[in-house]
Design an enzyme around this catalytic site. Structure first.
Site, PDB file in Angstrom:
ATOM      1  N   SER A 225       8.501 -29.774 -71.606  1.00 29.83           N
ATOM      2  CA  SER A 225       7.589 -28.647 -71.857  1.00 29.83           C
ATOM      3  C   SER A 225       8.323 -27.328 -71.775  1.00 29.83           C
ATOM      4  CB  SER A 225       6.481 -28.652 -70.814  1.00 29.83           C
ATOM      5  OG  SER A 225       5.712 -27.460 -70.886  1.00 29.83           O
ATOM      6  N   TYR A 238       3.098 -29.134 -61.751  1.00 26.56           N
ATOM      7  CA  TYR A 238       3.396 -29.676 -63.091  1.00 26.56           C
ATOM      8  C   TYR A 238       4.705 -29.109 -63.641  1.00 26.56           C
ATOM      9  CZ  TYR A 238       2.871 -30.149 -68.200  1.00 26.56           C
ATOM     10  OH  TYR A 238       3.073 -30.413 -69.536  1.00 26.56           O
TER      11      TYR A 238
HETATM   12  P1  NAD Z   1      -2.699 -36.134 -73.555  1.00 25.82           P
HETATM   13  O1  NAD Z   1      -3.699 -36.004 -72.482  1.00 25.82           O
HETATM   14  O2  NAD Z   1      -3.160 -36.492 -74.898  1.00 25.82           O
HETATM   15  O3  NAD Z   1      -1.575 -37.175 -73.141  1.00 25.82           O
HETATM   16  C1  NAD Z   1      -1.199 -37.422 -71.823  1.00 25.82           C
HETATM   17  C2  NAD Z   1      -1.406 -38.890 -71.568  1.00 25.82           C
HETATM   18  O4  NAD Z   1      -0.849 -39.212 -70.290  1.00 25.82           O
HETATM   19  C3  NAD Z   1      -2.839 -39.334 -71.493  1.00 25.82           C
HETATM   20  O5  NAD Z   1      -3.347 -39.678 -72.744  1.00 25.82           O
HETATM   21  C4  NAD Z   1      -2.771 -40.538 -70.554  1.00 25.82           C
HETATM   22  O6  NAD Z   1      -2.835 -41.726 -71.291  1.00 25.82           O
HETATM   23  C5  NAD Z   1      -1.402 -40.446 -69.921  1.00 25.82           C
HETATM   24  N1  NAD Z   1      -1.450 -40.564 -68.468  1.00 25.82           N
HETATM   25  C6  NAD Z   1      -1.766 -39.622 -67.549  1.00 25.82           C
HETATM   26  N2  NAD Z   1      -1.676 -40.140 -66.307  1.00 25.82           N
HETATM   27  C7  NAD Z   1      -1.291 -41.443 -66.440  1.00 25.82           C
HETATM   28  C8  NAD Z   1      -1.016 -42.495 -65.534  1.00 25.82           C
HETATM   29  N3  NAD Z   1      -1.101 -42.320 -64.199  1.00 25.82           N
HETATM   30  N4  NAD Z   1      -0.666 -43.713 -66.023  1.00 25.82           N
HETATM   31  C9  NAD Z   1      -0.561 -43.906 -67.377  1.00 25.82           C
HETATM   32  N5  NAD Z   1      -0.797 -42.925 -68.269  1.00 25.82           N
HETATM   33  C10 NAD Z   1      -1.156 -41.719 -67.812  1.00 25.82           C
HETATM   34  O7  NAD Z   1      -1.909 -34.741 -73.593  1.00 25.82           O
HETATM   35  P2  NAD Z   1      -0.584 -34.271 -74.302  1.00 25.82           P
HETATM   36  O8  NAD Z   1      -0.638 -32.801 -74.217  1.00 25.82           O
HETATM   37  O9  NAD Z   1      -0.380 -34.922 -75.603  1.00 25.82           O
HETATM   38  O10 NAD Z   1       0.538 -34.749 -73.304  1.00 25.82           O
HETATM   39  C11 NAD Z   1       1.681 -35.445 -73.721  1.00 25.82           C
HETATM   40  C12 NAD Z   1       2.918 -34.795 -73.163  1.00 25.82           C
HETATM   41  O11 NAD Z   1       3.036 -33.483 -73.662  1.00 25.82           O
HETATM   42  C13 NAD Z   1       2.945 -34.658 -71.648  1.00 25.82           C
HETATM   43  O12 NAD Z   1       4.221 -35.054 -71.174  1.00 25.82           O
HETATM   44  C14 NAD Z   1       2.772 -33.180 -71.416  1.00 25.82           C
HETATM   45  O13 NAD Z   1       3.390 -32.747 -70.238  1.00 25.82           O
HETATM   46  C15 NAD Z   1       3.445 -32.615 -72.633  1.00 25.82           C
HETATM   47  N6  NAD Z   1       3.105 -31.237 -72.962  1.00 25.82           N
HETATM   48  C16 NAD Z   1       1.860 -30.909 -73.390  1.00 25.82           C
HETATM   49  C17 NAD Z   1       1.580 -29.581 -73.701  1.00 25.82           C
HETATM   50  C18 NAD Z   1       0.228 -29.154 -74.183  1.00 25.82           C
HETATM   51  O14 NAD Z   1      -0.009 -27.959 -74.300  1.00 25.82           O
HETATM   52  N7  NAD Z   1      -0.671 -30.044 -74.504  1.00 25.82           N
HETATM   53  C19 NAD Z   1       2.565 -28.609 -73.588  1.00 25.82           C
HETATM   54  C20 NAD Z   1       3.834 -28.992 -73.160  1.00 25.82           C
HETATM   55  C21 NAD Z   1       4.085 -30.308 -72.846  1.00 25.82           C
END
Ligand code: NAD
Ligand code: MG
Length: 333
Positions: A225, A238
């Site tokens: 991120s 986080y």
């Molecule tokens: P998302 O909620 O769609 O995906 C995150 C997923 O993590 C969930 O769908 C869930 O299945 C899984 N998860 C959470 N806890 C878990 C556990 N204990 N066991 C198994 N699975 C678990 O959201 P996203 O934004 O697509 O996140 C994906 C990645 O992107 C993450 O690593 C997040 O840190 C990163 N990210 C997101 C953003 C944003 O703005 N959305 C920004 C920077 C980084």
């Protein structure tokens, strides 16, 4: 003479007809012969391509469902077109039910890969949609729900993935927990522990179990991120896990590159996913989500799909230990 260097393609598609003619101009191959059947790709203005703030207030219990978001995120369901870049590859994606993980799952399948997705049991509804999309792409899709905070589950997930896929050569460590709290003073030990377990221990166990299966040419992709380098005060726990994820990429690349396994990271900026509405952001922040970026809007998961594909593809063979940003014009990977 400068003019002599202008090719026929430039003359026809650009200089001669002006911008308005571009969308309907014929497309030419490298030798200048028209490519029949190929439609010219229309220009898309990225600033107006997707919804812009303000967004409606909305909160869901963690982990949240993409299907209940308003507007629904775009994971490339209608738009991603494959061209066989990952034919026959075997991919495991954590958090593959929604967000960046779903976008990668759809794209990988349309590029010819079989895919295992992992997610939490509460996300079955989202996961089912993804498995349907993988199957419609003519590939095998396997759903393995379970909690990455347990070491025994991480090991089993990898073992079962190898069995079902008949091997493993792409691992996307993407699942994460993000819960917004005003500051460090509001974070309980249980909260801190859950974030560390999901975002640091989970990837550690997952990757440790995966590495023995990865042959030269395999690819590990970790979703990190912009928070790794520019932590927000309300994401104290986080943000430091994302710094750890970035470090994982750089350290593992030094270990695995000599063995022929590439390791890279994707660093998103604000992206419209369940992570944000499942406790990751306040309604106040959601209202203005993405507004502060030069793009003036949040990204959609579909806009990052091609980065995951590129990093898994053999053509990126010199890219390892790198972090690829998709932040709408701000930030640093
Ligand atoms: P998302 O909620 O769609 O995906 C995150 C997923 O993590 C969930 O769908 C869930 O299945 C899984 N998860 C959470 N806890 C878990 C556990 N204990 N066991 C198994 N699975 C678990 O959201 P996203 O934004 O697509 O996140 C994906 C990645 O992107 C993450 O690593 C997040 O840190 C990163 N990210 C997101 C953003 C944003 O703005 N959305 C920004 C920077 C980084
Ligand atoms: Mg989800």
């Amino acid at each position: 003479m400068k003019n002599e260097l202008i090719t026929r393609r430039q003359a026809v598609t650009g200089l001669g007809v002006g911008l308005a003619g571009l969308a309907v101009s014929p497309v030419f191959g490298a030798d200048g012969v028209p490519l029949t059947g190929a439609a010219a790709a229309a220009l898309q203005d990225p600033t107006t391509k997707y919804p812009r703030p303000p967004f409606k207030p909305q909160q869901q219990p963690f982990p949240g469902l993409a299907s209940k978001m308003d507007p629904r995120p775009d994971h490339g369901e209608e738009s991603y077109k494959g061209s066989g870049r990952l034919a026959g590859r075997k991919a495991l994606i954590t958090g593959g039910d929604s967000g960046m993980g779903r976008a990668a799952a759809i794209a990988f399948a349309r590029e010819g890969a079989d895919v295992v997705i992992n997610y939490l049991p509460a996300e079955e509804e989202d996961a089912k949609e993804v498995i349907d999309l993988i199957t419609k792409a003519g590939r095998k899709g396997f759903a393995i729900p379970g909690d990455l905070r347990e070491e025994s589950f991480c090991k089993k997930l990898v073992d079962d993935s190898v069995k079902r896929l008949g091997g493993l050569d792409i691992v996307v460590s993407n699942a994460a927990r993000q819960q917004t709290k005003p500051s460090i003073l509001d974070i309980s030990t249980e909260d801190f522990d859950a974030t560390m377990k999901t975002n640091i221990y989970g990837p550690f166990w997952l990757l440790k179990a995966s590495i023995p299966h990865l042959k030269p040419g395999s690819s590990i992709i970790v979703t990190t991120s912009e928070q790794a380098n520019d932590p927000s005060p309300e994401l104290f726990d986080y943000a430091q896990t994302k710094a750890a994820n970035t470090s994982t990429v750089r350290s593992l690349a030094k270990f695995l590159t000599p063995k022929g396994v590439r390791v890279n990271g994707v660093a998103p900026g604000p992206i419209w996913t369940p992570l944000q509405v499942g406790g990751g952001a306040t309604n106040e922040k959601l209202k203005e989500f993405g507004k502060a970026t030069p793009m003036g809007r949040p990204g959609q998961p579909a806009e990052l799909a091609s980065i995951y594909v590129q990093l898994a593809d053999n053509s990126a063979s010199y890219s390892t230990g790198q972090i690829y940003g998709a932040m709408g014009g701000g930030g640093q990977p």
